[in-house]
Scaffold this motif. Structure first.
Motif, PDB file in Angstrom:
ATOM      1  N   PRO A  73       0.825  -1.107  -0.097  1.00  0.00           N
ATOM      2  CA  PRO A  73      -0.024   0.049   0.155  1.00  0.00           C
ATOM      3  C   PRO A  73       0.842   1.352  -0.133  1.00  0.00           C
ATOM      4  O   PRO A  73       0.347   2.368  -0.412  1.00  0.00           O
ATOM      5  CB  PRO A  73      -0.652  -0.101   1.345  1.00  0.00           C
ATOM      6  CG  PRO A  73      -0.834  -1.438   1.651  1.00  0.00           C
ATOM      7  CD  PRO A  73       0.304  -2.031   1.251  1.00  0.00           C
ATOM      8  N   GLN A  74       2.025   1.200   0.535  1.00  0.00           N
ATOM      9  CA  GLN A  74       2.897   2.522   0.531  1.00  0.00           C
ATOM     10  C   GLN A  74       3.656   2.570  -0.365  1.00  0.00           C
ATOM     11  O   GLN A  74       4.486   3.389  -0.741  1.00  0.00           O
ATOM     12  CB  GLN A  74       3.774   2.398   1.995  1.00  0.00           C
ATOM     13  CG  GLN A  74       2.922   2.501   3.016  1.00  0.00           C
ATOM     14  CD  GLN A  74       2.002   3.476   3.164  1.00  0.00           C
ATOM     15  OE1 GLN A  74       2.451   4.713   2.939  1.00  0.00           O
ATOM     16  NE2 GLN A  74       0.865   3.409   3.840  1.00  0.00           N
ATOM     17  N   ALA A  75       3.465   1.662  -1.813  1.00  0.00           N
ATOM     18  CA  ALA A  75       4.591   1.615  -2.755  1.00  0.00           C
ATOM     19  C   ALA A  75       4.493   3.147  -3.387  1.00  0.00           C
ATOM     20  O   ALA A  75       5.584   3.580  -3.548  1.00  0.00           O
ATOM     21  CB  ALA A  75       4.281   0.760  -3.885  1.00  0.00           C
ATOM     22  N   ALA A  76       3.495   3.823  -3.524  1.00  0.00           N
ATOM     23  CA  ALA A  76       3.247   5.182  -4.379  1.00  0.00           C
ATOM     24  C   ALA A  76       4.245   6.127  -3.867  1.00  0.00           C
ATOM     25  O   ALA A  76       4.996   6.979  -4.142  1.00  0.00           O
ATOM     26  CB  ALA A  76       1.705   5.431  -4.669  1.00  0.00           C
ATOM     27  N   ASP A  77       4.006   6.081  -2.263  1.00  0.00           N
ATOM     28  CA  ASP A  77       4.587   7.191  -1.687  1.00  0.00           C
ATOM     29  C   ASP A  77       6.241   6.764  -1.659  1.00  0.00           C
ATOM     30  O   ASP A  77       6.999   7.776  -1.835  1.00  0.00           O
ATOM     31  CB  ASP A  77       4.127   7.280   0.070  1.00  0.00           C
ATOM     32  CG  ASP A  77       2.814   7.493  -0.040  1.00  0.00           C
ATOM     33  OD1 ASP A  77       2.167   8.301  -0.814  1.00  0.00           O
ATOM     34  OD2 ASP A  77       2.129   7.132   1.131  1.00  0.00           O
ATOM     35  N   LYS A  78       6.412   5.736  -1.561  1.00  0.00           N
ATOM     36  CA  LYS A  78       7.953   5.162  -1.449  1.00  0.00           C
ATOM     37  C   LYS A  78       8.584   5.499  -2.922  1.00  0.00           C
ATOM     38  O   LYS A  78       9.783   6.156  -2.854  1.00  0.00           O
ATOM     39  CB  LYS A  78       8.204   3.853  -1.257  1.00  0.00           C
ATOM     40  CG  LYS A  78       7.742   3.534   0.033  1.00  0.00           C
ATOM     41  CD  LYS A  78       8.579   3.989   1.333  1.00  0.00           C
ATOM     42  CE  LYS A  78       8.205   3.544   2.684  1.00  0.00           C
ATOM     43  NZ  LYS A  78       8.770   4.134   3.874  1.00  0.00           N
ATOM     44  N   LEU A  79       7.891   5.406  -4.017  1.00  0.00           N
ATOM     45  CA  LEU A  79       8.185   5.540  -5.335  1.00  0.00           C
ATOM     46  C   LEU A  79       8.575   6.931  -5.353  1.00  0.00           C
ATOM     47  O   LEU A  79       9.286   7.696  -6.218  1.00  0.00           O
ATOM     48  CB  LEU A  79       7.545   4.925  -6.444  1.00  0.00           C
ATOM     49  CG  LEU A  79       7.640   3.541  -6.625  1.00  0.00           C
ATOM     50  CD1 LEU A  79       6.527   2.988  -7.488  1.00  0.00           C
ATOM     51  CD2 LEU A  79       8.947   2.965  -7.106  1.00  0.00           C
ATOM     52  N   ALA A  80       7.523   7.848  -5.136  1.00  0.00           N
ATOM     53  CA  ALA A  80       7.489   9.343  -5.195  1.00  0.00           C
ATOM     54  C   ALA A  80       8.762  10.022  -4.554  1.00  0.00           C
ATOM     55  O   ALA A  80       9.587  10.727  -5.044  1.00  0.00           O
ATOM     56  CB  ALA A  80       6.265   9.931  -4.719  1.00  0.00           C
ATOM     57  N   CYS A  81       9.147   9.467  -3.368  1.00  0.00           N
ATOM     58  CA  CYS A  81      10.217   9.941  -2.394  1.00  0.00           C
ATOM     59  C   CYS A  81      11.299   9.454  -3.192  1.00  0.00           C
ATOM     60  O   CYS A  81      12.319  10.259  -3.235  1.00  0.00           O
ATOM     61  CB  CYS A  81      10.236   9.395  -0.894  1.00  0.00           C
ATOM     62  SG  CYS A  81       9.021  10.341   0.069  1.00  0.00           S
ATOM     63  N   ALA A  82      11.285   8.439  -3.790  1.00  0.00           N
ATOM     64  CA  ALA A  82      12.599   7.891  -4.398  1.00  0.00           C
ATOM     65  C   ALA A  82      13.031   8.789  -5.736  1.00  0.00           C
ATOM     66  O   ALA A  82      14.140   8.905  -5.985  1.00  0.00           O
ATOM     67  CB  ALA A  82      12.661   6.399  -5.019  1.00  0.00           C
ATOM     68  N   ALA A  83      11.885   8.924  -6.463  1.00  0.00           N
ATOM     69  CA  ALA A  83      12.052   9.777  -7.489  1.00  0.00           C
ATOM     70  C   ALA A  83      12.496  11.443  -7.113  1.00  0.00           C
ATOM     71  O   ALA A  83      13.701  11.839  -7.845  1.00  0.00           O
ATOM     72  CB  ALA A  83      10.678  10.049  -8.306  1.00  0.00           C
ATOM     73  N   GLN A  84      12.136  11.619  -5.931  1.00  0.00           N
ATOM     74  CA  GLN A  84      12.738  12.879  -5.610  1.00  0.00           C
ATOM     75  C   GLN A  84      13.982  13.153  -5.213  1.00  0.00           C
ATOM     76  O   GLN A  84      14.907  13.849  -5.353  1.00  0.00           O
ATOM     77  CB  GLN A  84      11.655  13.613  -4.432  1.00  0.00           C
ATOM     78  CG  GLN A  84      12.098  15.010  -3.726  1.00  0.00           C
ATOM     79  CD  GLN A  84      11.908  16.033  -4.684  1.00  0.00           C
ATOM     80  OE1 GLN A  84      11.366  15.882  -5.586  1.00  0.00           O
ATOM     81  NE2 GLN A  84      12.650  17.036  -4.290  1.00  0.00           N
ATOM     82  N   HIS A  85      14.324  11.907  -4.424  1.00  0.00           N
ATOM     83  CA  HIS A  85      15.800  11.770  -4.035  1.00  0.00           C
ATOM     84  C   HIS A  85      16.890  11.757  -5.135  1.00  0.00           C
ATOM     85  O   HIS A  85      17.837  12.255  -5.225  1.00  0.00           O
ATOM     86  CB  HIS A  85      16.171  10.552  -2.993  1.00  0.00           C
ATOM     87  CG  HIS A  85      15.361  10.703  -1.833  1.00  0.00           C
ATOM     88  ND1 HIS A  85      14.862   9.652  -1.237  1.00  0.00           N
ATOM     89  CD2 HIS A  85      15.179  11.727  -1.195  1.00  0.00           C
ATOM     90  CE1 HIS A  85      14.352  10.119   0.022  1.00  0.00           C
ATOM     91  NE2 HIS A  85      14.396  11.360   0.025  1.00  0.00           N
ATOM     92  N   MET A  86      16.096  10.920  -6.493  1.00  0.00           N
ATOM     93  CA  MET A  86      17.108  10.824  -7.745  1.00  0.00           C
ATOM     94  C   MET A  86      17.294  12.175  -8.278  1.00  0.00           C
ATOM     95  O   MET A  86      18.215  12.807  -8.647  1.00  0.00           O
ATOM     96  CB  MET A  86      16.513   9.695  -8.433  1.00  0.00           C
ATOM     97  CG  MET A  86      16.600   8.453  -7.873  1.00  0.00           C
ATOM     98  SD  MET A  86      15.796   7.235  -9.176  1.00  0.00           S
ATOM     99  CE  MET A  86      16.640   7.543 -10.681  1.00  0.00           C
ATOM    100  N   ALA A  87      16.080  13.019  -8.008  1.00  0.00           N
ATOM    101  CA  ALA A  87      16.153  14.539  -8.779  1.00  0.00           C
ATOM    102  C   ALA A  87      17.103  15.446  -8.023  1.00  0.00           C
ATOM    103  O   ALA A  87      18.075  15.964  -8.699  1.00  0.00           O
ATOM    104  CB  ALA A  87      14.825  15.136  -8.629  1.00  0.00           C
ATOM    105  N   GLN A  88      17.036  15.091  -6.789  1.00  0.00           N
ATOM    106  CA  GLN A  88      18.246  15.984  -5.902  1.00  0.00           C
ATOM    107  C   GLN A  88      19.566  15.675  -6.006  1.00  0.00           C
ATOM    108  O   GLN A  88      20.399  16.395  -6.232  1.00  0.00           O
ATOM    109  CB  GLN A  88      17.829  15.854  -4.574  1.00  0.00           C
ATOM    110  CG  GLN A  88      16.372  16.471  -4.000  1.00  0.00           C
ATOM    111  CD  GLN A  88      16.028  16.324  -2.558  1.00  0.00           C
ATOM    112  OE1 GLN A  88      16.843  15.349  -1.822  1.00  0.00           O
ATOM    113  NE2 GLN A  88      15.130  17.039  -2.224  1.00  0.00           N
TER     114      GLN A  88
END
Length: 195
Positions: A73-88
């Protein structure tokens, strides 16, 4: 209300031109937003192309993410955070590349972009490759930019740093030649035969 730690906003705000783009509801589930819109008679505008799974982003949204979130259930949140970390991380890599390139005597010589190989050699392998990637993005000829694979980047390093001193190494990629001459690397249009 969603609470989060400063510096860990997972994409809710970012620089946008001279200002700041803020998306305070990014972390809210789509169902919550729809419920709010329905309760408050807020008209929703939906682009019809959003339903076309021929687009990768829509295929992910309609076919892949529902399967993931059913299992985790938390996959979307985790993927969104991972994408943000990659952008940073990309932003940080770009900043470091600019600092390193400032020490690499990047200059146009004989009408071609060039870079000091001795200065590049002094960088750690990771920073050297990061600087080379950044330089190649801007050093293309005739408005072409180069994005080398890891294998191509390793081949370029081998040619520029390991070839004999009297050699004239050349790596040809996408209609551009990467050459070494007098301890400088050059990005040039293909030379005519015998040059």
């Amino acid at each position: 209300q969603t609470r989060h730690r400063p510096g860990h906003d997972c994409g809710r705000s970012r620089a946008f031109g001279p200002g700041l783009l803020v998306r305070p509801m990014l972390a809210l589930p789509r169902s919550v937003l729809h419920a709010y819109a329905k309760k408050n008679n807020v008209a929703c505008i939906d682009d019809p192309s959003n339903a076309d799974i021929g687009f990768d982003r829509n295929y992910l949204r309609h076919a892949v993410f529902p399967t993931l979130t059913n299992r985790w259930p938390q996959a979307a949140d985790k993927l969104a955070c991972a994408a943000q970390h990659m952008a940073q991380s990309r932003e940080l890599a770009a900043e470091i590349a600019l600092q390193d390139l400032a020490r690499c005597d990047v200059a146009a010589q004989w009408g071609a972009p060039s870079i000091c190989l001795q200065a590049l050699r002094q960088l750690t392998p990771a920073r050297r490759r990061n600087a080379l990637r950044a330089w190649l993005r801007y050093a293309g000829t005739e408005k072409k930019t180069l994005q080398l694979s890891m294998a191509q980047l390793e081949e370029l390093e081998a040619q520029w740093f390991d070839a004999r001193e009297d050699a004239s190494p050349c790596l040809a990629i996408a209609g551009i030649e990467l050459r070494r001459y007098r301890q400088r690397g050059y990005c040039v249009a293909p030379l005519s035969p015998g040059t």
